[in-house]
Every structure is written in structure tokens, then in C-alpha cells.
Design an enzyme around this catalytic site. Structure first.
Site, PDB file in Angstrom:
ATOM      1  CG  LEU A 109      20.273   7.492  58.807  1.00  0.00           C
ATOM      2  CD1 LEU A 109      21.484   7.676  57.900  1.00  0.00           C
ATOM      3  CD2 LEU A 109      19.743   8.839  59.261  1.00  0.00           C
ATOM      4  CG  ASP A 110      13.374   7.460  56.429  1.00  0.00           C
ATOM      5  OD1 ASP A 110      13.045   6.854  57.463  1.00  0.00           O
ATOM      6  OD2 ASP A 110      12.915   8.564  56.090  1.00  0.00           O
ATOM      7  NE  ARG A 111      13.984  -0.103  51.311  1.00  0.00           N
ATOM      8  CZ  ARG A 111      14.275  -1.403  51.197  1.00  0.00           C
ATOM      9  NH1 ARG A 111      15.339  -1.788  50.507  1.00  0.00           N
ATOM     10  NH2 ARG A 111      13.497  -2.302  51.755  1.00  0.00           N
TER      11      ARG A 111
END
Length: 271
Positions: A109-111
Site C-alpha cells: 500500500l502507498d505510505r
């Protein structure tokens, strides 16, 4: 020093059963085992042992707090966690590797996207999970707070995504051109106050920054998104992190899969 105990209900190996039943990180349990801080029926042990029903196990260990994820589900094959916003998926995996021997990284997942992630704990589970994500048989549902109200309130966004390596971003176009990938995103507005809307999102394709770029393309960027969003709107709203959560993951396996017992199981994020 913390003490935890259990009584074995079936045959099995100490190192496989104890960490799971006592909710102790694998690395911490092995450290206790090496220090002879594990007892079976009152006798200290320093190596793996076969347990039989009725064996009483005592483990003494120093707990180390988990900093960057919450466990949602765990068994001998998979680990499902709830990742907070602001933490790199790779950093989460680094923590997991110190606690679970043989853990495998499956997806990211994105940060600044919070929510459900799943990791394999052995090679067989890794094959099944990788195949499920690759073939898009798993059902991934997100929730996002977006600017305005998408119209219509329920529908499917379709388009084409073009990656821009120099800016580490993507662009959405309505017509195909060289180098693009098709994208498809289903959505449903759950609530709206006219300024923002809470939207439930179903991913049919899983491209880089797909949700953020597609909603920005139709004029409803994710609130708090610094790359594709509306900076002035974010300032007025007072949010500086994207309001995007990987809400749920539903696993789908065929009857011949070693993970078939998880078929149809849905894991939910608290985010």
C-alpha cells in the site's frame, strides 16, 4: 519478564504451536527457547519438542511493542495486518520479518494509504496469494473521503493510465494511446455533506495510484492527497494526508488450494 501458559489440545511441534497460541512474536519465542525460559510440564527445554494433548507449556519473555501495524488475523499460513497511514509497507515488512520466521512480502500500500495487508508465512501460501493478486480473484474494497460528490452517486470509472517515470506519478486519459494501461474502478457514495463525500471503492484493476488519479481526473480528488489533490482545498479542510483506506480484502480460492479453508473470508480495517 512476562509469563504466558497454555495446555496443548493436540499433537504438534512446540515452535509452531506456542507462538501462535500465546500471541508471542516468533523471534521473541525463539530467544526464550535458547535461554531455556520455556518449560514443558515444569521441565526447562532449549529446543523444539513434540507436544501431546495435556502438555502444559510455560514461556517467559520480554515483550517488545509493535510500532507500525496491528494484527487482524494470523495462522500457520498467513498474517493479515492493519497498516496505519504514514508508514511504508516495506518498513512494516521489516518488522514482520523480525517476528515471523519465513514471512513473504505479497503486495503493498502507498505510505499514506492505511488498511489491510496480507503476508504469506510459508512458500505454499506465497504461491497462492501471489496468484490471487495476479489473477485479480481477490476482492479489494477501499474507502476514501473525496472532494465534492461524484456523479452519478454510483458507477464505474473507466479510462487509461500512463506512467510518468520522471515525476513518479501517473496520468489518466479517456482515450487509448501508446504506453497506456486500462483502468477500471467501481464506486458508491456512502454519505456526502456537499463539501466532501465518503466513497466506497471496488478495484477491478490494480494500477499504480489508480484510485487517486482516477478520482482526481473526474474532479473529485482524494482529500489530503498532496500529489493528485487540490492543495487549496486540502488547506481549507485542514488535512495533509490522503484520506484513503484499504477497507477490506476478501480471499477467493479453489477447492484444490491449500488455503481453501480461507475461501470467502473477509478481513476488515478499522481505519
Amino acid at each position: 519478564m512476562e509469563k504466558r501458559t497454555f495446555v496443548a489440545e493436540k499433537n504438534g511441534r512446540l515452535t509452531r504451536i506456542a507462538p501462535r497460541l500465546l500471541d508471542i512474536p516468533y523471534a521473541e519465542f525463539m530467544k526464550s527457547l535458547r535461554k531455556k525460559d520455556v518449560k514443558i510440564n515444569g521441565r526447562r527445554v532449549s529446543g523444539d519438542a513434540a507436544l501431546v494433548p495435556g502438555d502444559e507449556v510455560e514461556v517467559y519473555f520480554t515483550a517488545s511493542p509493535r510500532q507500525n501495524y496491528k494484527i487482524v488475523f494470523r495462522d500457520d499460513n498467513v498474517l493479515v495486518i492493519d497498516k496505519p497511514c504514514g508508514v511504508l509497507s516495506e518498513k512494516v515488512f521489516e518488522s514482520i520479518k523480525t517476528e515471523y520466521n519465513g514471512a513473504r512480502f505479497i503486495h503493498r500500500l502507498d505510505r499514506n494509504t492505511s488498511g489491510i495487508m496480507i503476508f504469506a508465512l510459508n512458500e505454499a501460501a506465497e504461491r497462492e496469494l501471489v496468484e490471487g493478486f495476479k489473477n485479480r480473484t481477490f476482492i479489494k474494497v477501499y474507502r476514501a473521503r473525496v472532494k465534492g460528490t461524484p456523479h452519478p452517486p454510483e458507477g464505474v470509472l473507466k479510462g487509461y493510465l500512463l506512467k510518468d517515470a520522471e515525476s513518479a506519478s501517473v496520468k489518466i486519459t479517456d482515450k487509448p494511446c501508446k504506453g497506456v494501461l486500462p483502468v477500471k474502478t467501481g464506486y458508491r457514495v456512502l454519505e456526502s455533506d456537499g463539501v466532501t463525500s465518503l466513497v466506497e471503492i471496488r478495484l477491478y484493476t490494480g494500477r499504480t495510484h489508480q484510485i487517486r488519479a482516477q478520482f482526481a481526473h473526474v474532479g473529485c480528488p482524494v482529500a489530503g492527497d498532496g500529489k493528485y489533490g487540490d492543495a487549496e482545498f486540502n488547506r481549507r479542510l485542514g488535512v495533509n494526508r490522503q484520506q484513503l483506506n484499504a477497507r477490506s480484502l476478501t480471499l477467493v480460492f479453489g477447492q484444490g488450494s491449500p488455503l481453501y479453508y480461507l475461501n470467502g473470508k473477509t478481513f476488515l480495517s478499522e481505519g
